[in-house]
Design a protein around this motif. Structure first.
Motif, PDB file in Angstrom:
ATOM      1  N   LEU A  11     -85.946  67.524 -36.940  1.00  0.00           N
ATOM      2  CA  LEU A  11     -88.041  67.217 -37.385  1.00  0.00           C
ATOM      3  C   LEU A  11     -86.831  67.287 -38.983  1.00  0.00           C
ATOM      4  O   LEU A  11     -87.246  65.982 -39.205  1.00  0.00           O
ATOM      5  CB  LEU A  11     -88.467  68.452 -37.560  1.00  0.00           C
ATOM      6  N   LEU A  12     -86.034  67.157 -39.289  1.00  0.00           N
ATOM      7  CA  LEU A  12     -85.498  67.752 -40.720  1.00  0.00           C
ATOM      8  C   LEU A  12     -84.576  66.360 -40.788  1.00  0.00           C
ATOM      9  O   LEU A  12     -84.430  65.871 -42.121  1.00  0.00           O
ATOM     10  CB  LEU A  12     -84.653  68.294 -41.306  1.00  0.00           C
ATOM     11  N   ASP A  13     -84.379  65.643 -39.767  1.00  0.00           N
ATOM     12  CA  ASP A  13     -83.305  64.222 -40.002  1.00  0.00           C
ATOM     13  C   ASP A  13     -83.697  63.647 -39.537  1.00  0.00           C
ATOM     14  O   ASP A  13     -84.231  62.668 -38.633  1.00  0.00           O
ATOM     15  CB  ASP A  13     -82.076  64.812 -38.806  1.00  0.00           C
ATOM     16  N   LEU A  14     -84.371  62.830 -40.738  1.00  0.00           N
ATOM     17  CA  LEU A  14     -85.809  61.565 -40.660  1.00  0.00           C
ATOM     18  C   LEU A  14     -84.788  60.483 -39.718  1.00  0.00           C
ATOM     19  O   LEU A  14     -83.503  60.267 -40.581  1.00  0.00           O
ATOM     20  CB  LEU A  14     -86.231  61.538 -41.824  1.00  0.00           C
ATOM     21  N   GLU A  15     -85.440  59.513 -39.577  1.00  0.00           N
ATOM     22  CA  GLU A  15     -85.565  58.260 -39.129  1.00  0.00           C
ATOM     23  C   GLU A  15     -85.295  57.333 -40.085  1.00  0.00           C
ATOM     24  O   GLU A  15     -87.203  57.214 -40.977  1.00  0.00           O
ATOM     25  CB  GLU A  15     -86.130  57.934 -38.518  1.00  0.00           C
ATOM     26  N   GLN A  16     -84.251  56.978 -41.146  1.00  0.00           N
ATOM     27  CA  GLN A  16     -84.418  55.613 -41.511  1.00  0.00           C
ATOM     28  C   GLN A  16     -85.350  53.857 -41.435  1.00  0.00           C
ATOM     29  O   GLN A  16     -84.555  53.950 -40.632  1.00  0.00           O
ATOM     30  CB  GLN A  16     -83.435  55.350 -42.666  1.00  0.00           C
ATOM     31  N   ILE A  17     -86.625  53.781 -41.934  1.00  0.00           N
ATOM     32  CA  ILE A  17     -87.214  52.977 -40.992  1.00  0.00           C
ATOM     33  C   ILE A  17     -86.733  51.639 -41.661  1.00  0.00           C
ATOM     34  O   ILE A  17     -86.923  50.020 -41.321  1.00  0.00           O
ATOM     35  CB  ILE A  17     -88.621  52.429 -40.219  1.00  0.00           C
ATOM     36  N   GLU A  18     -86.842  52.014 -43.190  1.00  0.00           N
ATOM     37  CA  GLU A  18     -86.864  50.765 -44.216  1.00  0.00           C
ATOM     38  C   GLU A  18     -86.090  51.263 -45.237  1.00  0.00           C
ATOM     39  O   GLU A  18     -86.073  52.794 -45.301  1.00  0.00           O
ATOM     40  CB  GLU A  18     -88.286  50.229 -44.132  1.00  0.00           C
ATOM     41  N   ASP A  20     -85.913  53.596 -48.547  1.00  0.00           N
ATOM     42  CA  ASP A  20     -87.057  54.253 -49.046  1.00  0.00           C
ATOM     43  C   ASP A  20     -88.167  54.417 -48.240  1.00  0.00           C
ATOM     44  O   ASP A  20     -89.872  55.060 -48.404  1.00  0.00           O
ATOM     45  CB  ASP A  20     -87.360  53.599 -50.683  1.00  0.00           C
ATOM     46  N   MET A  21     -88.083  54.189 -46.902  1.00  0.00           N
ATOM     47  CA  MET A  21     -88.866  54.149 -45.955  1.00  0.00           C
ATOM     48  C   MET A  21     -88.426  55.394 -44.833  1.00  0.00           C
ATOM     49  O   MET A  21     -87.430  54.840 -44.256  1.00  0.00           O
ATOM     50  CB  MET A  21     -89.735  52.888 -45.775  1.00  0.00           C
ATOM     51  N   PHE A  22     -89.233  56.206 -44.578  1.00  0.00           N
ATOM     52  CA  PHE A  22     -88.659  57.172 -43.344  1.00  0.00           C
ATOM     53  C   PHE A  22     -89.504  57.316 -42.251  1.00  0.00           C
ATOM     54  O   PHE A  22     -90.877  57.767 -42.694  1.00  0.00           O
ATOM     55  CB  PHE A  22     -87.712  58.256 -43.881  1.00  0.00           C
ATOM     56  N   ARG A  23     -89.342  57.856 -41.264  1.00  0.00           N
ATOM     57  CA  ARG A  23     -90.237  58.527 -40.036  1.00  0.00           C
ATOM     58  C   ARG A  23     -89.975  59.998 -39.745  1.00  0.00           C
ATOM     59  O   ARG A  23     -88.906  60.008 -39.038  1.00  0.00           O
ATOM     60  CB  ARG A  23     -90.149  57.282 -39.056  1.00  0.00           C
ATOM     61  N   GLY A  24     -90.365  60.964 -39.489  1.00  0.00           N
ATOM     62  CA  GLY A  24     -90.671  62.007 -39.054  1.00  0.00           C
ATOM     63  C   GLY A  24     -91.689  62.531 -37.871  1.00  0.00           C
ATOM     64  O   GLY A  24     -93.032  61.760 -38.047  1.00  0.00           O
ATOM     65  N   GLN A  25     -91.114  62.877 -37.198  1.00  0.00           N
ATOM     66  CA  GLN A  25     -91.649  63.997 -35.817  1.00  0.00           C
ATOM     67  C   GLN A  25     -92.363  64.564 -36.346  1.00  0.00           C
ATOM     68  O   GLN A  25     -91.972  65.684 -37.123  1.00  0.00           O
ATOM     69  CB  GLN A  25     -90.836  63.848 -34.459  1.00  0.00           C
ATOM     70  N   SER A  26     -93.294  65.825 -35.509  1.00  0.00           N
ATOM     71  CA  SER A  26     -93.908  67.286 -35.613  1.00  0.00           C
ATOM     72  C   SER A  26     -93.341  67.389 -34.433  1.00  0.00           C
ATOM     73  O   SER A  26     -93.042  67.430 -33.131  1.00  0.00           O
ATOM     74  CB  SER A  26     -95.288  67.150 -35.529  1.00  0.00           C
ATOM     75  N   ARG A  27     -93.345  69.053 -34.816  1.00  0.00           N
ATOM     76  CA  ARG A  27     -93.511  69.872 -34.011  1.00  0.00           C
ATOM     77  C   ARG A  27     -94.906  70.750 -33.173  1.00  0.00           C
ATOM     78  O   ARG A  27     -95.723  70.655 -33.908  1.00  0.00           O
ATOM     79  CB  ARG A  27     -91.700  70.872 -34.035  1.00  0.00           C
ATOM     80  N   SER A  28     -95.050  71.660 -32.164  1.00  0.00           N
ATOM     81  CA  SER A  28     -96.062  72.822 -32.080  1.00  0.00           C
ATOM     82  C   SER A  28     -96.571  73.333 -32.912  1.00  0.00           C
ATOM     83  O   SER A  28     -94.641  73.754 -33.630  1.00  0.00           O
ATOM     84  CB  SER A  28     -96.025  73.469 -30.737  1.00  0.00           C
ATOM     85  N   ALA A  29     -97.874  73.535 -33.539  1.00  0.00           N
ATOM     86  CA  ALA A  29     -98.012  74.586 -34.591  1.00  0.00           C
ATOM     87  C   ALA A  29     -98.929  75.525 -33.912  1.00  0.00           C
ATOM     88  O   ALA A  29     -99.262  75.653 -32.988  1.00  0.00           O
ATOM     89  CB  ALA A  29     -98.913  74.074 -35.822  1.00  0.00           C
ATOM     90  N   GLN A  38     -92.784  72.190 -42.985  1.00  0.00           N
ATOM     91  CA  GLN A  38     -92.642  70.781 -42.579  1.00  0.00           C
ATOM     92  C   GLN A  38     -93.073  69.042 -42.810  1.00  0.00           C
ATOM     93  O   GLN A  38     -91.714  69.176 -43.326  1.00  0.00           O
ATOM     94  CB  GLN A  38     -93.612  70.331 -40.766  1.00  0.00           C
ATOM     95  N   VAL A  39     -93.997  69.583 -43.197  1.00  0.00           N
ATOM     96  CA  VAL A  39     -94.654  68.169 -43.915  1.00  0.00           C
ATOM     97  C   VAL A  39     -93.636  67.815 -45.486  1.00  0.00           C
ATOM     98  O   VAL A  39     -93.127  67.283 -45.662  1.00  0.00           O
ATOM     99  CB  VAL A  39     -95.947  68.227 -44.139  1.00  0.00           C
ATOM    100  N   ALA A  40     -94.139  69.022 -45.996  1.00  0.00           N
ATOM    101  CA  ALA A  40     -92.978  69.411 -47.437  1.00  0.00           C
ATOM    102  C   ALA A  40     -92.292  69.176 -47.029  1.00  0.00           C
ATOM    103  O   ALA A  40     -91.194  68.711 -48.304  1.00  0.00           O
ATOM    104  CB  ALA A  40     -93.954  70.882 -48.166  1.00  0.00           C
ATOM    105  N   ALA A  41     -91.212  69.969 -46.262  1.00  0.00           N
ATOM    106  CA  ALA A  41     -89.863  69.889 -45.890  1.00  0.00           C
ATOM    107  C   ALA A  41     -89.434  68.471 -45.857  1.00  0.00           C
ATOM    108  O   ALA A  41     -88.083  68.020 -46.413  1.00  0.00           O
ATOM    109  CB  ALA A  41     -89.137  71.336 -45.120  1.00  0.00           C
ATOM    110  N   GLN A  42     -90.239  68.074 -44.272  1.00  0.00           N
ATOM    111  CA  GLN A  42     -90.015  66.164 -44.797  1.00  0.00           C
ATOM    112  C   GLN A  42     -89.777  65.634 -45.402  1.00  0.00           C
ATOM    113  O   GLN A  42     -88.438  64.461 -46.212  1.00  0.00           O
ATOM    114  CB  GLN A  42     -90.373  66.057 -43.235  1.00  0.00           C
TER     115      GLN A  42
END
Length: 290
Positions: A11-18, A20-29, A38-42
């Motif tokens: 989850l913390l290994d974000l995908e770089q899409i542009e 200075d722009m990254f995409r992250g997924q979420s896990r169950s909460a 999770q949002v703060a860490a990402q």
């Protein structure tokens, strides 16, 4: 390494899409929204990816704007606010469904020598002497918590070994306690040596229990028993000294105030050998259901 920790690191290994722009997924909460830690860490990962490796995170200041949707990806856009000789500043906006859900400002610094003092570490028992979540939480099934709530709490904490020094707030429903709480925590396995990873892991965990001390002061159990409605509003952290998030850290938390439907938590995080590693302050919504 536990599979849950591998999933968290993914989850913390974000995908770089542009740039200075990254995409992250979420896990169950445990609640039907994206976990704030999770949002703060990402967001901190996204900021750190645009900073030279020799500049370490020393502070972050963040606002939770809207509850995140755990079923949709989150896009993190980084603004390069400043690159100075010693300090670098980044601003990150997290967007979901076309609207901002979270803002973060983070500052990074090259290492330098300076004045050095710290508040002493408070007394606390050996973390290995305390029950694990898997040992502790089922004790409250049926009597205080539903089995479903216990299962969700255990799932949410699989990646991190988090141990309460005293009982959690839902053990004191109707019995107000001093507004203070301590937990020990560490990642559930060995981590790589990247300092940014350890800072981001600590950021993730920092949102788990900080408002417990607010609940303790009023004999409330929180969302787990349904006697309080709460959510994080803002979050600030200062990283003082090097630490490893895969070694035991003491999270010493207290609440100096609650008013106006909000509660304030402040904390210090120490390494097991007594070094003050992090200071944390958070305010959250704390409302009694009507």
């Amino acid at each position: 390494m536990h599979q849950a920790l591998k999933d968290l690191l993914d989850l913390l290994d974000l995908e770089q899409i542009e740039e200075d722009m990254f995409r992250g997924q979420s896990r169950s909460a445990v609640v039907p929204r994206v976990f704030g830690g999770q949002v703060a860490a990402q967001a901190l990962v996204a900021a750190g990816r645009t900073v030279p490796a020799d500049r370490l995170a020393h502070s972050l200041h963040a606002y939770f704007l809207v509850a995140g949707d755990p079923g949709a990806p989150i896009v993190y856009t980084v603004d390069r606010i400043r690159d100075g000789r010693s300090f670098t500043t980044r601003r990150v906006v997290a967007v979901q469904h076309g609207r901002p859900i979270f803002h973060l400002s983070a500052s990074f610094q090259t290492y330098e020598e300076g004045l050095d003092h710290q508040a002493p570490m408070p007394p606390a028992p050996d973390p290995e002497s305390l029950p694990t979540a898997a040992e502790l939480l089922p004790r409250y099934a049926d009597s205080v918590l539903s089995p479903d709530v216990v299962a969700r709490m255990l799932e949410a904490r699989e990646a991190v070994d988090l141990r309460y020094v005293d009982a959690p707030p839902f053990a004191f429903v109707g019995k107000p306690q001093p507004p203070r709480s301590q937990v020990w925590f560490k990642a559930g396995g060995k981590l790589a040596d990247d300092p940014l990873l350890h800072v981001c892991l600590a950021t993730y965990v920092s949102d788990m229990t900080l408002l417990d001390s607010v609940l303790l002061a009023h004999g409330r159990g929180g969302w787990a028993v349904g006697d309080v409605v709460g959510a994080s509003l803002d979050h600030a952290m200062w990283f003082h000294r090097p630490f490893r998030a895969d070694e035991w850290l003491l999270y010493d938390q207290e609440s100096p105030s609650a008013s106006g439907g909000r509660g304030l938590g402040q904390a210090r995080i120490y390494t097991q050998d007594g070094h003050l590693a992090i200071t944390v302050i958070q305010e959250g919504v704390v409302r009694v259901p009507r």
